[in-house]
Design a protein around this motif. Structure first.
Motif, PDB file in Angstrom:
ATOM      1  N   ALA A 143       0.626  -1.143   0.079  1.00  0.00           N
ATOM      2  CA  ALA A 143       0.108   0.000  -0.023  1.00  0.00           C
ATOM      3  C   ALA A 143       0.854   1.255  -0.101  1.00  0.00           C
ATOM      4  O   ALA A 143       0.639   2.254  -0.850  1.00  0.00           O
ATOM      5  N   GLU A 144       1.792   1.332   0.806  1.00  0.00           N
ATOM      6  CA  GLU A 144       2.640   2.479   0.742  1.00  0.00           C
ATOM      7  C   GLU A 144       3.304   2.630  -0.651  1.00  0.00           C
ATOM      8  O   GLU A 144       3.655   3.655  -0.693  1.00  0.00           O
TER       9      GLU A 144
ATOM     10  N   VAL B 198       0.940   3.999  -3.143  1.00  0.00           N
ATOM     11  CA  VAL B 198       0.608   5.472  -2.835  1.00  0.00           C
ATOM     12  C   VAL B 198       1.889   6.265  -3.334  1.00  0.00           C
ATOM     13  O   VAL B 198       1.691   7.341  -3.958  1.00  0.00           O
TER      14      VAL B 198
ATOM     15  N   LEU C 172      -4.877  -0.644  -7.617  1.00  0.00           N
ATOM     16  CA  LEU C 172      -5.528  -0.026  -6.355  1.00  0.00           C
ATOM     17  C   LEU C 172      -6.995  -0.599  -6.434  1.00  0.00           C
ATOM     18  O   LEU C 172      -7.386  -0.839  -5.214  1.00  0.00           O
TER      19      LEU C 172
ATOM     20  N   ALA D 174      -8.606  -2.331  -3.256  1.00  0.00           N
ATOM     21  CA  ALA D 174      -9.709  -1.837  -2.647  1.00  0.00           C
ATOM     22  C   ALA D 174     -10.959  -3.025  -2.231  1.00  0.00           C
ATOM     23  O   ALA D 174     -11.457  -2.861  -1.547  1.00  0.00           O
TER      24      ALA D 174
ATOM     25  N   LYS E  24      -7.758  -2.408   1.987  1.00  0.00           N
ATOM     26  CA  LYS E  24      -8.444  -1.096   1.918  1.00  0.00           C
ATOM     27  C   LYS E  24      -7.989  -0.058   3.218  1.00  0.00           C
ATOM     28  O   LYS E  24      -7.953   1.078   3.106  1.00  0.00           O
TER      29      LYS E  24
ATOM     30  N   GLN F 179      -5.089  -0.446   4.791  1.00  0.00           N
ATOM     31  CA  GLN F 179      -3.623   0.079   4.659  1.00  0.00           C
ATOM     32  C   GLN F 179      -3.755   1.167   3.598  1.00  0.00           C
ATOM     33  O   GLN F 179      -2.732   2.044   3.913  1.00  0.00           O
ATOM     34  N   LEU F 180      -4.458   1.297   2.651  1.00  0.00           N
ATOM     35  CA  LEU F 180      -4.435   2.221   1.476  1.00  0.00           C
ATOM     36  C   LEU F 180      -4.738   3.592   2.234  1.00  0.00           C
ATOM     37  O   LEU F 180      -4.077   4.566   1.749  1.00  0.00           O
TER      38      LEU F 180
ATOM     39  N   VAL G 232      -3.779   7.204   0.576  1.00  0.00           N
ATOM     40  CA  VAL G 232      -4.334   7.274  -0.741  1.00  0.00           C
ATOM     41  C   VAL G 232      -5.357   8.301  -1.113  1.00  0.00           C
ATOM     42  O   VAL G 232      -5.242   9.054  -1.831  1.00  0.00           O
TER      43      VAL G 232
ATOM     44  N   LEU H 159     -13.270   2.411  -1.995  1.00  0.00           N
ATOM     45  CA  LEU H 159     -12.872   2.374  -0.629  1.00  0.00           C
ATOM     46  C   LEU H 159     -13.636   2.679   0.535  1.00  0.00           C
ATOM     47  O   LEU H 159     -14.054   1.914   1.566  1.00  0.00           O
TER      48      LEU H 159
END
Length: 498
Positions: free
Chosen positions: A113-114, A117, A136, A140, A146, A148-149, A154, A187
């Motif tokens: 996720a990091e 983004v 993404l 999601a 989700k 984590q994003l 995000v 999301l």
């Protein structure tokens, strides 16, 4: 020679006919260890070869995940975040695998996720943005990913992208705006479109993530997917409606509505009204929306000739008036609204608009306590429509009309008396009481209205002449206890015993 061999294989795998021989030769399993290399060129060619051989082959893709390719892909994305060709190949690989549940599960245990983004933030062209969005969007759908994003920020990046492209008419920019809006919606909805809740984000431990995401959800209103707001604000009980109103969604929706009233974009008007109606469900929102003059502002749509817009406008106003005497008085003393309502009550070519217009008229009377409102509806010639509504085919609407007329009669029977006689209300009530198919609740409410009408000398005479007393006597032996009690009470009032 390994780098050159991987490069040759990546070229060979471009040919569809060569994929099968590559698979039969176990080249995929041979190439996978090369993803642990520290040579960017080796990673590039090995990654291309694996991706091309496994493209559109679900069995092979699942095998890749099982042997740990996800860990290698995330490592490459982390270690070579600014090596463009390698990042491109890595993102394509993730794009091909991300739809697999087994891949999502593996990715949820990494820091992908990091990294995604980060790539979204540094993307400089449409092609790169589209690839990252595709990955993404797939991720999601997974609860853990989700969250984590959102925690990776995000939503801030999506907001920046939308604001940057706002107002652009270029086709490529429109596609990106759509993709960014889609992702925010996914999301919020919990990934799957049909799942209208915040899924894992609704859990208490994720409250902060949920609030951060909701704060940025407002940005989609001015862009592509205003219609999705109807999903975002349901169900009312989970607090989404209240939070979004607190964040200022209402005024943005109203600005959008007013803008598209002039341009005539029916789909946007319809979508925004759907969202406003859902936002008006919680009582606390009704109060705030009324204080912010929502009812007055959306009445600009009264001139609309489009049935879908008319239908949603009426539903929104009815939801605002529900249980709110102040709203009922505001709406019930607006000549333009009442005249339009009466017109729509005769809309024979659109039963939905006709039904909603009648229901709003009944709602205004039911929730108000003002003699001025009763007089205004009488002057607008709306009473005859409510009388007709008492005999419609839907019991719920019949009860709404009966209750509205009973309340109005209690407030100012003298004003309504002549209209009741002209529209033959007494005769309509008698038919309802005589009809075996009439529901017990409708019979009960009909007798409640009759008791009110008996306070008028002329209407009492009509009731007596129509021999309703005989029908009431028969209802005293009805199978429903409430109907029996109402019949007994009405007979007492009719005979002057009460």
């Amino acid at each position: 020679c390994a780098v050159k061999a991987a490069q040759v294989l990546s070229e060979i795998a471009k040919n569809e006919e060569m994929k099968k021989p590559c698979i039969e030769a176990d080249l995929v399993l041979t190439l996978i260890p090369l993803l642990e290399s520290t040579d960017p060129e080796m990673l590039l060619h090995a990654g291309r070869a694996i991706g091309r051989i496994c493209y559109d082959n679900r069995d092979l893709q699942e095998e890749l995940v099982k042997v740990g390719v996800i860990t290698s892909l995330v490592r490459i994305l982390t270690d070579y975040a600014e090596t463009e060709p390698l990042v491109h190949v890595d993102l394509l690989a993730l794009c091909n695998l991300a739809d697999l549940d087994i891949a999502k599960e593996a990715l949820s245990k990494t820091k992908v996720a990091e990294q995604l983004v980060k790539q979204l933030r540094r993307a400089e062209n449409h092609e790169r943005l589209e690839i990252v969005f595709e990955v993404l969007q797939a991720l999601a759908e997974n609860d853990a990913l989700k969250v984590q994003l959102v925690e990776a920020g995000v939503q801030e990046v999506l907001s920046e992208i939308l604001l940057r492209l706002r107002g652009s008419s270029q086709a490529e920019d429109t596609c990106i705006v759509k993709a960014a809006s889609d992702l925010i919606v996914s999301l919020l909805l919990g990934g799957k479109r049909g799942n209208i809740n915040l899924s894992s984000l609704s859990r208490p431990e994720n409250k902060q993530s949920r609030q951060r995401l909701l704060e940025f959800s407002v940005c989609i209103i001015h862009f592509y997917h205003v219609s999705y707001l109807t999903c975002l604000v349901l169900p009312p009980s989970d607090g989404n409606c209240v939070r979004m109103v607190q964040l200022g969604v209402i005024h943005q929706l109203l600005d959008l509505l007013e803008k598209h009233v002039e341009s005539g974009d029916v789909s946007v008007q319809h979508a925004a009204l759907c969202a406003l109606r859902n936002l008006a469900i919680p009582v606390v929102n009704k109060v705030q929306m009324l204080e912010e003059s929502v009812a007055e502002r959306i009445q600009a749509l009264l001139k609309s000739e489009m049935p879908p817009v008319q239908f949603k406008l009426l539903g929104t106003l009815r939801m605002l008036a529900d249980g709110q005497a102040d709203a009922a008085e505001i709406l019930g003393q607006d000549p333009m609204l009442l005249n339009r309502l009466v017109q729509w009550c005769d809309a024979n070519d659109h039963s939905g608009v006709r039904g909603e217009a009648n229901r709003l008229l009944a709602s205004i009377l039911r929730h108000n306590r003002s003699q001025e409102v009763v007089k205004a509806i009488q002057e607008a010639q709306g009473v005859k429509h409510l009388v007709s509504m008492t005999t419609c085919e839907h019991a719920a609407m019949q009860n709404e009309a009966l209750n509205a007329l009973a309340i109005a009669s209690a407030i100012d029977l003298e004003t309504l008396e002549e209209s009741f006689k002209e529209s033959q209300l007494v005769q309509s009530l008698h038919k309802l009481l005589q009809d075996d198919n009439t529901s017990p609740e409708v019979k009960y409410n009909s007798m409640g209205l009759l008791c009110r009408l008996l306070n008028s000398g002329d209407l009492r005479q009509e009731i007596e002449e129509d021999k309703i007393e005989e029908t009431l006597k028969q209802l005293c032996s009805h199978s429903n206890a409430d109907v029996v009690q109402a019949a007994v009470t009405t007979l007492q009032v009719l005979r002057g015993d009460a």
